[in-house]
Motif scaffolding. Structure first.
Motif, PDB file in Angstrom:
ATOM      1  N   SER A  93     -23.137  11.467-110.246  1.00 16.66           N
ATOM      2  CA  SER A  93     -23.440  10.030-110.272  1.00 16.66           C
ATOM      3  C   SER A  93     -24.931   9.790-110.441  1.00 16.66           C
ATOM      4  N   GLY A  94     -25.748  10.725-109.933  1.00 15.46           N
ATOM      5  CA  GLY A  94     -27.198  10.582-110.091  1.00 15.46           C
ATOM      6  C   GLY A  94     -27.648  10.724-111.530  1.00 15.46           C
ATOM      7  N   ALA A  95     -26.885  11.503-112.302  1.00 14.72           N
ATOM      8  CA  ALA A  95     -27.230  11.704-113.715  1.00 14.72           C
ATOM      9  C   ALA A  95     -26.649  10.610-114.596  1.00 14.72           C
ATOM     10  N   LEU A  96     -25.470  10.107-114.217  1.00 15.36           N
ATOM     11  CA  LEU A  96     -24.844   9.034-114.998  1.00 15.36           C
ATOM     12  C   LEU A  96     -25.345   7.696-114.471  1.00 15.36           C
ATOM     13  N   THR A  97     -26.360   7.179-115.099  1.00 16.15           N
ATOM     14  CA  THR A  97     -26.988   5.951-114.601  1.00 16.15           C
ATOM     15  C   THR A  97     -26.659   4.772-115.511  1.00 16.15           C
ATOM     16  N   GLY A  98     -27.659   4.151-116.083  1.00 20.69           N
ATOM     17  CA  GLY A  98     -27.452   2.900-116.802  1.00 20.69           C
ATOM     18  C   GLY A  98     -26.645   2.995-118.068  1.00 20.69           C
ATOM     19  N   ALA A  99     -26.817   4.054-118.847  1.00 24.16           N
ATOM     20  CA  ALA A  99     -26.158   4.124-120.154  1.00 24.16           C
ATOM     21  C   ALA A  99     -24.643   4.261-120.018  1.00 24.16           C
ATOM     22  N   ALA A 100     -24.203   5.014-119.015  1.00 22.85           N
ATOM     23  CA  ALA A 100     -22.763   5.201-118.785  1.00 22.85           C
ATOM     24  C   ALA A 100     -22.233   3.958-118.076  1.00 22.85           C
ATOM     25  N   ASP A 101     -21.478   3.138-118.837  1.00 19.45           N
ATOM     26  CA  ASP A 101     -21.094   1.829-118.311  1.00 19.45           C
ATOM     27  C   ASP A 101     -19.623   1.707-117.948  1.00 19.45           C
ATOM     28  N   GLY A 102     -18.908   2.820-117.956  1.00 17.23           N
ATOM     29  CA  GLY A 102     -17.503   2.788-117.579  1.00 17.23           C
ATOM     30  C   GLY A 102     -16.545   2.689-118.736  1.00 17.23           C
ATOM     31  N   ASN A 103     -17.052   2.491-119.939  1.00 19.14           N
ATOM     32  CA  ASN A 103     -16.181   2.387-121.104  1.00 19.14           C
ATOM     33  C   ASN A 103     -15.898   3.737-121.756  1.00 19.14           C
ATOM     34  N   ASP A 104     -16.663   4.748-121.373  1.00 24.68           N
ATOM     35  CA  ASP A 104     -16.499   6.074-121.964  1.00 24.68           C
ATOM     36  C   ASP A 104     -15.493   6.899-121.168  1.00 24.68           C
ATOM     37  N   ASN A 105     -14.881   7.849-121.855  1.00 25.36           N
ATOM     38  CA  ASN A 105     -13.829   8.666-121.238  1.00 25.36           C
ATOM     39  C   ASN A 105     -14.398  10.008-120.793  1.00 25.36           C
ATOM     40  N   PHE A 106     -15.049  10.001-119.636  1.00 25.72           N
ATOM     41  CA  PHE A 106     -15.602  11.225-119.081  1.00 25.72           C
ATOM     42  C   PHE A 106     -14.610  11.836-118.098  1.00 25.72           C
ATOM     43  N   SER A 107     -14.221  13.084-118.345  1.00 22.39           N
ATOM     44  CA  SER A 107     -13.376  13.809-117.395  1.00 22.39           C
ATOM     45  C   SER A 107     -14.298  14.428-116.350  1.00 22.39           C
ATOM     46  N   ILE A 108     -14.127  14.002-115.104  1.00 21.77           N
ATOM     47  CA  ILE A 108     -15.035  14.407-114.027  1.00 21.77           C
ATOM     48  C   ILE A 108     -14.243  15.069-112.908  1.00 21.77           C
ATOM     49  N   THR A 109     -14.762  16.205-112.427  1.00 23.72           N
ATOM     50  CA  THR A 109     -14.173  16.901-111.280  1.00 23.72           C
ATOM     51  C   THR A 109     -15.238  17.045-110.204  1.00 23.72           C
ATOM     52  N   VAL A 110     -14.931  16.496-109.034  1.00 21.96           N
ATOM     53  CA  VAL A 110     -15.870  16.542-107.906  1.00 21.96           C
ATOM     54  C   VAL A 110     -15.569  17.773-107.056  1.00 21.96           C
ATOM     55  N   THR A 111     -16.614  18.523-106.717  1.00 22.89           N
ATOM     56  CA  THR A 111     -16.422  19.774-105.972  1.00 22.89           C
ATOM     57  C   THR A 111     -16.692  19.638-104.476  1.00 22.89           C
ATOM     58  N   ASP A 112     -17.154  18.479-104.022  1.00 22.80           N
ATOM     59  CA  ASP A 112     -17.445  18.295-102.597  1.00 22.80           C
ATOM     60  C   ASP A 112     -16.171  18.411-101.762  1.00 22.80           C
ATOM     61  N   SER A 113     -16.324  18.931-100.550  1.00 28.02           N
ATOM     62  CA  SER A 113     -15.205  18.882 -99.599  1.00 28.02           C
ATOM     63  C   SER A 113     -15.306  17.617 -98.757  1.00 28.02           C
ATOM     64  N   SER A 114     -16.546  17.137 -98.563  1.00 26.15           N
ATOM     65  CA  SER A 114     -16.775  15.888 -97.835  1.00 26.15           C
ATOM     66  C   SER A 114     -17.693  15.027 -98.690  1.00 26.15           C
ATOM     67  N   VAL A 115     -17.324  13.736 -98.831  1.00 27.05           N
ATOM     68  CA  VAL A 115     -18.090  12.907 -99.754  1.00 27.05           C
ATOM     69  C   VAL A 115     -18.154  11.473 -99.260  1.00 27.05           C
ATOM     70  N   ASP A 116     -19.263  10.823 -99.603  1.00 26.39           N
ATOM     71  CA  ASP A 116     -19.466   9.407 -99.294  1.00 26.39           C
ATOM     72  C   ASP A 116     -18.643   8.580-100.281  1.00 26.39           C
ATOM     73  N   PRO A 117     -17.802   7.674 -99.823  1.00 24.64           N
ATOM     74  CA  PRO A 117     -16.974   6.877-100.741  1.00 24.64           C
ATOM     75  C   PRO A 117     -17.807   6.060-101.726  1.00 24.64           C
ATOM     76  N   ALA A 118     -19.008   5.683-101.329  1.00 29.55           N
ATOM     77  CA  ALA A 118     -19.868   4.919-102.225  1.00 29.55           C
ATOM     78  C   ALA A 118     -20.180   5.707-103.491  1.00 29.55           C
ATOM     79  N   LEU A 119     -20.346   7.023-103.359  1.00 28.69           N
ATOM     80  CA  LEU A 119     -20.621   7.865-104.526  1.00 28.69           C
ATOM     81  C   LEU A 119     -19.408   7.909-105.455  1.00 28.69           C
ATOM     82  N   LEU A 120     -18.217   7.992-104.858  1.00 24.48           N
ATOM     83  CA  LEU A 120     -17.009   8.009-105.692  1.00 24.48           C
ATOM     84  C   LEU A 120     -16.807   6.663-106.385  1.00 24.48           C
ATOM     85  N   ASN A 121     -17.151   5.579-105.697  1.00 25.09           N
ATOM     86  CA  ASN A 121     -17.056   4.261-106.329  1.00 25.09           C
ATOM     87  C   ASN A 121     -18.025   4.150-107.501  1.00 25.09           C
TER      88      ASN A 121
END
Length: 337
Positions: free
Chosen positions: A263-291
């Motif tokens: 999420s730190g790398a995907l900032t302003g240009a990535a606006d939600g319209n692109d189809n990025f396949s993302i896999t999160v490796t955390d075992s514990s995560v802040d929901p705000a980051l997932l949002n």
């Protein structure tokens, strides 16, 4: 022959002119004196000038001396003017370019192979005047080690897989709606002329090759709304850079990583319209980051590795209100902080 009226039976003799070369006009004058064969060395000249020789079946020794370029049609015409092989050594020495349509060029080299011409080298630049297909371009390219200039009529990228050689100046336009960037870059290496992509609406391939196309390296007229599919796995930072260029929708797989890192790398240009396949490796995560990640892609995010959600209640409620946007969400321990 200025006094033929004083002779009986004069006018059907073979004539041989000695003592040096004669001009085209002089040769034509001699040919007008007799129905026999004229044997003569004609002064070197351009192919076009030498085609002014009258008659056929004479034994003219011809030396063609064109400068920058010579027309294959004129060289072929000379073959009918004389029974002696036409000497092309002077144009070879000068590096004169050959111009002609496909049929003329093929006929010229075939006649040279048959002995109708001498001195035709296989290192002269060639320009094909009419449109040719890939096979015909390969045939002409095989006749010379120099560059061939031509307009190739094929508009389907797949048809160019068999195009041979490099360094040729081929004018090419690809009309496929969907372009294979990897095949396109392979084709780009075969011509020194930018490839026209007018009308192409989508492109797929490795990041390096797609970036080259988007940057119009070796190509031209790339739509700034062209849809992009990346076939290799890329980093989130690379995805962010790509969507910041003049492209349309981007489909790509981002290397698995932490929610914070992606999420730190995907900032302003990535606006939600692109189809990025993302896999999160955390075992514990802040929901705000997932949002945040959810707002950066239109593709479901894989959170199967997550077993603990810890964060603000509002962020937790938002996250579980969008469970359809995630894979593997629903069996986590939740801590509201």
């Amino acid at each position: 022959y200025g006094n033929t009226a004083n002779f009986v039976g004069l006018g059907n003799e073979n004539i041989t002119a000695t003592g040096g070369t004669i001009s085209v006009a002089q040769a034509n004058a001699l040919a007008g004196f007799t129905s026999g064969t004229i044997t003569a060395q004609i002064a070197a000249g351009t192919a076009a000038a030498l085609t002014a020789l009258n008659g056929t079946g004479n034994a003219y020794t011809l030396d063609v001396a064109d400068g920058a370029a010579v027309d294959a049609a004129n060289l072929l015409a000379l073959n009918g003017k004389t029974t002696v092989p036409v000497d092309l050594q002077l144009i070879t020495a000068a590096g004169t370019a050959l111009n002609g349509n496909y049929a003329e060029l093929k006929a010229l080299f075939a006649a040279a192979s048959s002995g109708d011409y001498t001195g035709l080298a296989g290192n002269l630049p060639i320009t094909i005047d009419d449109n040719v297909n890939v096979s015909q371009a390969n045939e002409i390219s095989a006749l010379t080690s120099a560059a061939v200039t031509a307009n190739i009529s094929d508009t389907v990228l797949a048809n160019y897989a068999g195009l041979e050689g490099t360094g040729n100046a081929y004018t090419i336009a690809i009309a496929d709606a969907a372009i294979d960037a990897d095949a396109l870059q392979a084709l780009n290496a075969k011509t020194t002329v930018n490839i026209d992509l007018t009308g192409d609406t989508s492109i797929s391939g490795t990041l390096a090759n797609v970036n080259a196309v988007v940057a119009e390296t070796g190509v031209t007229n790339v739509l700034n709304t062209i849809a992009v599919t990346i076939t290799d796995t890329i980093t989130a930072a690379q995805a962010e850079t790509l969507v910041g260029t003049n492209v349309g929708n981007v489909t790509a797989t981002i290397a698995a990583g932490t929610a914070a890192g992606i999420s730190g790398a995907l900032t302003g240009a990535a606006d939600g319209n692109d189809n990025f396949s993302i896999t999160v490796t955390d075992s514990s995560v802040d929901p705000a980051l997932l949002n945040t990640l959810d707002s950066r892609t239109a593709t479901d995010i894989d959170v199967s590795a997550v077993n603990t959600i810890s964060g603000a209640n509002a962020a937790i409620v938002t996250l579980y209100g969008n469970t359809a946007n995630f894979v593997g969400l629903g069996n986590e321990n939740i801590t509201a902080t």
